[in-house]
Design a protein around this motif. Structure first.
Motif, PDB file in Angstrom:
ATOM      1  N   ARG A  16       3.274  10.208   4.958  1.00 21.44           N
ATOM      2  CA  ARG A  16       3.594  10.812   3.662  1.00 21.44           C
ATOM      3  C   ARG A  16       5.021  11.336   3.604  1.00 21.44           C
ATOM      4  O   ARG A  16       5.501  11.712   2.532  1.00 21.44           O
ATOM      5  N   GLY A  34       3.670   1.076   7.441  1.00 17.35           N
ATOM      6  CA  GLY A  34       3.359  -0.015   6.526  1.00 17.35           C
ATOM      7  C   GLY A  34       3.399  -1.394   7.137  1.00 17.35           C
ATOM      8  O   GLY A  34       3.580  -2.385   6.426  1.00 17.35           O
ATOM      9  N   MET A  69       0.846  -1.194   0.000  1.00 21.71           N
ATOM     10  CA  MET A  69       0.000   0.000   0.000  1.00 21.71           C
ATOM     11  C   MET A  69       0.881   1.243   0.000  1.00 21.71           C
ATOM     12  O   MET A  69       1.898   1.297   0.691  1.00 21.71           O
ATOM     13  N   THR A  70       0.510   2.251  -0.761  1.00 18.05           N
ATOM     14  CA  THR A  70       1.323   3.470  -0.792  1.00 18.05           C
ATOM     15  C   THR A  70       1.188   4.229   0.524  1.00 18.05           C
ATOM     16  O   THR A  70       0.149   4.147   1.204  1.00 18.05           O
ATOM     17  N   PRO A  71       2.216   4.974   0.897  1.00 18.36           N
ATOM     18  CA  PRO A  71       2.095   5.822   2.094  1.00 18.36           C
ATOM     19  C   PRO A  71       0.895   6.762   2.025  1.00 18.36           C
ATOM     20  O   PRO A  71       0.261   7.037   3.055  1.00 18.36           O
ATOM     21  N   TYR A  72       0.574   7.230   0.839  1.00 19.07           N
ATOM     22  CA  TYR A  72      -0.577   8.113   0.675  1.00 19.07           C
ATOM     23  C   TYR A  72      -1.860   7.397   1.077  1.00 19.07           C
ATOM     24  O   TYR A  72      -2.692   7.945   1.818  1.00 19.07           O
ATOM     25  N   ASP A  73      -2.033   6.181   0.605  1.00 16.16           N
ATOM     26  CA  ASP A  73      -3.243   5.433   0.939  1.00 16.16           C
ATOM     27  C   ASP A  73      -3.300   5.106   2.434  1.00 16.16           C
ATOM     28  O   ASP A  73      -4.377   5.123   3.040  1.00 16.16           O
ATOM     29  N   ARG A  74      -2.141   4.802   3.029  1.00 20.58           N
ATOM     30  CA  ARG A  74      -2.130   4.560   4.470  1.00 20.58           C
ATOM     31  C   ARG A  74      -2.516   5.825   5.230  1.00 20.58           C
ATOM     32  O   ARG A  74      -3.221   5.778   6.241  1.00 20.58           O
TER      33      ARG A  74
END
Length: 472
Positions: free
Chosen positions: A112, A166, A55-60
């Motif tokens: 982010r 993550g 998962m991208t940091p943005y989505d997290r």
């Protein structure tokens, strides 16, 4: 409530009652988890760790932002839950709830900003055409073992950064106060956290804790609690990464040039908030002999205005301790100090789990109320003649979490800051103050590692070095 294990809400045959320490009424029942539940949970969390890593940091960060918003929407219920299961007054629980939502929000922002650094390899012999940089990657599965005294905020200080970095997370809340953590788990799932990425297992700390420490698939353990338990965790954890936020018996120094009104007000807050059940409570009040009488009289007047009783009553300032046995221990320590020559200035009475705010004067280093962590609503006063003696007394402990000094002299203040062995130093305030974004952790037996979202993310991730060998 049920516990969340192996991707689903589960009951167990055996249960544990969660009680209100003020009147011993049963608030709820929780499952009595086992070591087998840890094994089952980790098997699913392995898959969750892969999902979170991809998962991208943005989505997290979006998930954590949603969690923070939901916590604020449900702040009244969360605050009441904290007060019921832990015993702190409702006003303090409301502050804890707001802070907890802020910790989750900060964790989302820091997700982010996870980054490595460029390494100047060409500045080294043989480094021509070498480009170096680091990457930060998740640990994998993080285990969080949390205490009773801040059953939501200290959970958020572990869960938020773990998710931001993550990781998948296994949460073991204190058996006395599991409901806040279970409600947070509900919110996390509602906000979109994959069910494979979290487990919240309730039950006996000894059995579940040992299973966590010896489970090879868990890479990181973050623990808040006593030094004795923390030392055992480190022994069992082997090569796991650990963050230990442990105990203290915080010193606060009152110099002869201190603002006594400000100092007495701060000690009244810091010594008795949450019935003294705070790691950074002001405990050892080291006071200049020159202002002894004035300060004791002022502190006594403020402390005696603190009312005790039902934590849900708005007029109550000090609620019950989490267990009656803890109040009985504080009573025993205070009575022992009195028998050894300490003078009781105020308090010293117990009714069930409620212990009245207590001031002990003329205490000595060998007394339990001075050398150990009392973790209750009592402060111990002793005296010094100059700043050097004050620093020596402040350092006369195996702990080193927080310390404070009241003085108008900048040289004294900086000498204290430089020479006192403590992870958190406060000038013109008591030991008890924490901004959730700051690096927070102790020295000596008070632990290892730092909390605060930015710093905890660093603790819950690992560094990889990348070297690119470029052509001429």
């Amino acid at each position: 409530m049920k516990m969340f294990c192996a991707g689903q809400w589960q009951d167990t045959t055996q249960t544990i009652n969660v009680t209100n320490s003020f009147d011993q009424s049963i608030i709820d029942t929780i499952p009595r988890g086992s070591s087998e539940d840890v094994t089952n949970a980790v098997t699913v969390l392995e898959q969750g760790a892969r999902i979170m890593k991809a998962m991208t940091p943005y989505d997290r960060s979006l998930i954590l932002q949603k969690v923070s918003e939901l916590m604020l929407e449900r702040s009244e219920d969360l605050a009441r839950t904290i007060s019921l299961e832990e015993g702190k007054v409702l006003a303090e629980s409301q502050v804890e709830t707001m802070r907890s939502a802020e910790v989750i929000r900060l964790s989302g922002e820091e997700a982010r900003r996870m980054t490595g650094e460029m390494i100047p390899l060409e500045g080294n012999a043989g480094g021509k055409n070498k480009l170096g940089f680091t990457l930060r990657v998740p640990c994998g599965i993080v285990a969080a073992i949390t205490p009773f005294n801040f059953p939501l905020n200290l959970v958020c200080h572990k869960v938020g950064p773990a998710i931001a970095a993550g990781n998948a997370i296994l949460l073991k809340p204190a058996s006395d106060t599991p409901l806040s953590a279970l409600k947070l788990t509900e919110i996390l799932l509602e906000a979109g956290l994959p069910p494979e990425a979290i487990a919240c297992i309730t039950g006996p700390g000894g059995e579940i804790g040992q299973a966590i420490c010896t489970e090879p698939r868990i890479r990181k353990i973050s623990f808040t609690g006593s030094y004795e338990v923390g030392a055992k965790i480190c022994e069992m954890a082997g090569m796991k990464r650990v963050t230990m936020e442990l105990g203290s018996n915080s010193p606060v120094v009152i110099m002869d040039d201190a603002d006594l009104e400000k100092a007495a007000t701060a000690i009244t807050m810091a010594g008795y908030a949450n019935a003294g059940q705070v790691c950074i409570s002001a405990q050892r009040i080291l006071t200049s002999s020159a202002i002894k009488t004035d300060f004791v009289d002022l502190l006594k007047s403020k402390v005696e205005s603190l009312t005790t009783g039902n934590q849900l009553d708005e007029s109550t300032k000090i609620g019950p301790m989490v267990r009656e046995t803890d109040a009985a221990r504080v009573e025993e320590w205070v009575n022992e100090a009195i028998s050894q020559g300490a003078r009781l200035v105020s308090g010293g009475e117990r009714q069930g789990a409620i212990y009245t705010p207590t001031i002990l004067d003329e205490t000595r280093p060998e007394m339990l109320v001075v050398k150990d962590e009392i973790f209750g609503p009592a402060v111990a006063l002793s005296y010094f003649d100059d700043v050097n003696e004050a620093i020596t007394m402040a350092n006369d402990t195996t702990y080193g979490l927080a310390a404070g000094i009241f003085t108008q002299d900048v040289d004294r203040a900086m000498k204290f800051a430089r020479q006192v062995d403590s992870g958190n130093i406060h000038i013109n305030w008591s030991s008890q103050w924490r901004a959730d974004a700051m690096p927070y952790g102790g020295l000596k037996h008070s632990g290892t590692g730092k909390e605060g979202p930015k710093y905890a993310i660093h603790e819950m991730s690992e560094e990889k070095m990348v070297v690119m060998h470029l052509a001429d």
